[in-house]
Design a protein around this motif. Structure first.
Motif, mmCIF file in Angstrom:
data_model
loop_
_atom_site.group_PDB
_atom_site.id
_atom_site.type_symbol
_atom_site.label_atom_id
_atom_site.label_comp_id
_atom_site.label_asym_id
_atom_site.label_seq_id
_atom_site.Cartn_x
_atom_site.Cartn_y
_atom_site.Cartn_z
ATOM 1 N N ALA A 111 -4.250 1.348 3.565
ATOM 2 C CA ALA A 111 -3.346 2.421 5.075
ATOM 3 C C ALA A 111 -2.715 3.324 3.669
ATOM 4 N N MET A 112 -2.752 2.620 2.398
ATOM 5 C CA MET A 112 -2.657 3.938 1.472
ATOM 6 C C MET A 112 -3.029 4.984 1.592
ATOM 7 N N GLN A 113 -4.591 4.298 1.000
ATOM 8 C CA GLN A 113 -5.657 5.575 1.234
ATOM 9 C C GLN A 113 -4.889 6.909 2.348
ATOM 10 N N GLN A 114 -4.954 6.011 3.729
ATOM 11 C CA GLN A 114 -4.775 7.000 4.625
ATOM 12 C C GLN A 114 -3.558 8.150 4.237
ATOM 13 N N ILE A 115 -2.632 7.326 3.261
ATOM 14 C CA ILE A 115 -0.783 8.248 2.974
ATOM 15 C C ILE A 115 -1.625 9.083 2.016
ATOM 16 N N ASN A 116 -3.107 8.564 0.701
ATOM 17 C CA ASN A 116 -3.144 9.376 0.174
ATOM 18 C C ASN A 116 -3.859 10.198 0.501
ATOM 19 N N VAL A 117 -4.376 10.515 1.312
ATOM 20 C CA VAL A 117 -5.388 11.585 2.193
ATOM 21 C C VAL A 117 -4.178 12.761 2.842
ATOM 22 N N VAL A 118 -2.843 12.312 3.188
ATOM 23 C CA VAL A 118 -2.105 13.050 4.277
ATOM 24 C C VAL A 118 -1.299 13.813 3.321
ATOM 25 N N ARG A 119 -0.773 13.173 1.693
ATOM 26 C CA ARG A 119 -0.182 14.052 0.645
ATOM 27 C C ARG A 119 -1.234 14.218 -0.149
ATOM 28 N N ASP A 120 -1.996 14.638 -0.410
ATOM 29 C CA ASP A 120 -3.076 15.227 -1.258
ATOM 30 C C ASP A 120 -3.450 14.424 -2.293
ATOM 31 N N ALA A 121 -3.039 13.341 -2.448
ATOM 32 C CA ALA A 121 -2.821 12.463 -4.315
ATOM 33 C C ALA A 121 -4.716 12.279 -4.202
ATOM 34 N N GLN A 122 -5.017 13.294 -4.784
ATOM 35 C CA GLN A 122 -6.840 12.688 -4.865
ATOM 36 C C GLN A 122 -7.089 12.308 -5.944
ATOM 37 N N ARG A 123 -6.331 11.998 -7.379
ATOM 38 C CA ARG A 123 -6.503 11.301 -8.550
ATOM 39 C C ARG A 123 -6.199 9.836 -7.695
ATOM 40 N N TRP A 124 -5.598 9.168 -6.783
ATOM 41 C CA TRP A 124 -5.930 7.931 -6.347
ATOM 42 C C TRP A 124 -7.154 7.878 -5.682
ATOM 43 N N ILE A 125 -7.853 8.944 -4.979
ATOM 44 C CA ILE A 125 -8.761 8.411 -3.757
ATOM 45 C C ILE A 125 -9.728 6.895 -4.296
ATOM 46 N N LEU A 126 -10.433 7.630 -4.987
ATOM 47 C CA LEU A 126 -11.403 7.167 -5.748
ATOM 48 C C LEU A 126 -11.801 5.473 -6.366
ATOM 49 N N PRO A 127 -9.656 5.605 -7.168
ATOM 50 C CA PRO A 127 -9.723 3.950 -7.212
ATOM 51 C C PRO A 127 -9.201 3.331 -5.938
ATOM 52 N N THR A 128 -8.706 3.742 -5.201
ATOM 53 C CA THR A 128 -8.467 2.827 -3.532
ATOM 54 C C THR A 128 -10.310 2.749 -3.301
ATOM 55 N N SER A 129 -10.624 3.645 -3.379
ATOM 56 C CA SER A 129 -12.453 3.318 -2.513
ATOM 57 C C SER A 129 -12.519 2.194 -2.866
ATOM 58 N N LEU A 130 -12.241 2.014 -3.805
ATOM 59 C CA LEU A 130 -13.442 0.987 -4.833
ATOM 60 C C LEU A 130 -12.819 -0.898 -4.662
ATOM 61 N N GLY A 131 -10.737 -0.441 -4.712
ATOM 62 C CA GLY A 131 -10.457 -1.301 -3.970
ATOM 63 C C GLY A 131 -10.964 -2.108 -2.919
ATOM 64 N N MET A 132 -10.451 -1.468 -2.101
ATOM 65 C CA MET A 132 -11.478 -1.783 -0.542
ATOM 66 C C MET A 132 -12.248 -2.004 -0.337
ATOM 67 N N THR A 133 -13.502 -1.603 -1.181
ATOM 68 C CA THR A 133 -15.063 -1.777 -0.856
ATOM 69 C C THR A 133 -15.364 -3.498 -1.423
ATOM 70 N N VAL A 134 -13.975 -3.542 -2.721
ATOM 71 C CA VAL A 134 -14.900 -5.619 -3.115
ATOM 72 C C VAL A 134 -13.746 -5.941 -2.390
ATOM 73 N N CYS A 135 -12.929 -6.073 -1.530
ATOM 74 C CA CYS A 135 -12.279 -6.305 -0.084
ATOM 75 C C CYS A 135 -13.242 -6.457 0.661
ATOM 76 N N GLU A 136 -13.712 -5.731 1.484
ATOM 77 C CA GLU A 136 -14.483 -5.665 2.187
ATOM 78 C C GLU A 136 -15.949 -6.413 1.987
ATOM 79 N N PHE A 137 -16.270 -6.224 1.263
ATOM 80 C CA PHE A 137 -17.142 -7.155 0.675
ATOM 81 C C PHE A 137 -16.824 -8.606 0.890
ATOM 82 N N TYR A 138 -15.962 -8.868 0.152
ATOM 83 C CA TYR A 138 -15.036 -10.456 0.539
ATOM 84 C C TYR A 138 -15.539 -10.654 2.632
#
Length: 80
Positions: free
Chosen positions: A18-45
């Motif tokens: 959800a935060m990633q979607q808000i980052n995209v809407v707000r064009d917060a590009q610096r948070w896209i990669l770290p948020t994606s990596l955190g999502m990946t760890v959780c998704e794997f689990y």
């Protein structure tokens, strides 16, 4: 793998999603990669949990409730 761990992973995953979607809407590009990596760890689990345990009612409830609460937290964080 416990229900509590599945709840926590789902909570964090959906909160980050959800935060990633808000980052995209707000064009917060610096948070896209770290948020994606955190999502990946959780998704794997979560995928590993479902593969190991299978679809059980308590597992579905743990993941579903964790997801809903994670989304509510992300909305609250970005409201401020």
């Amino acid at each position: 793998m416990s229900y509590l761990a599945a709840f926590a992973a789902s909570f964090v995953y959906i909160c980050l999603k959800a935060m990633q979607q808000i980052n995209v809407v707000r064009d917060a590009q610096r948070w896209i990669l770290p948020t994606s990596l955190g999502m990946t760890v959780c998704e794997f689990y979560i995928v590993g949990y479902i593969a190991a345990v299978g679809p059980t009612v308590p597992g579905v409830l743990a993941i579903g409730i964790g997801s809903g609460l994670g989304c509510l937290l992300a909305m609250r964080i970005h409201r401020k």
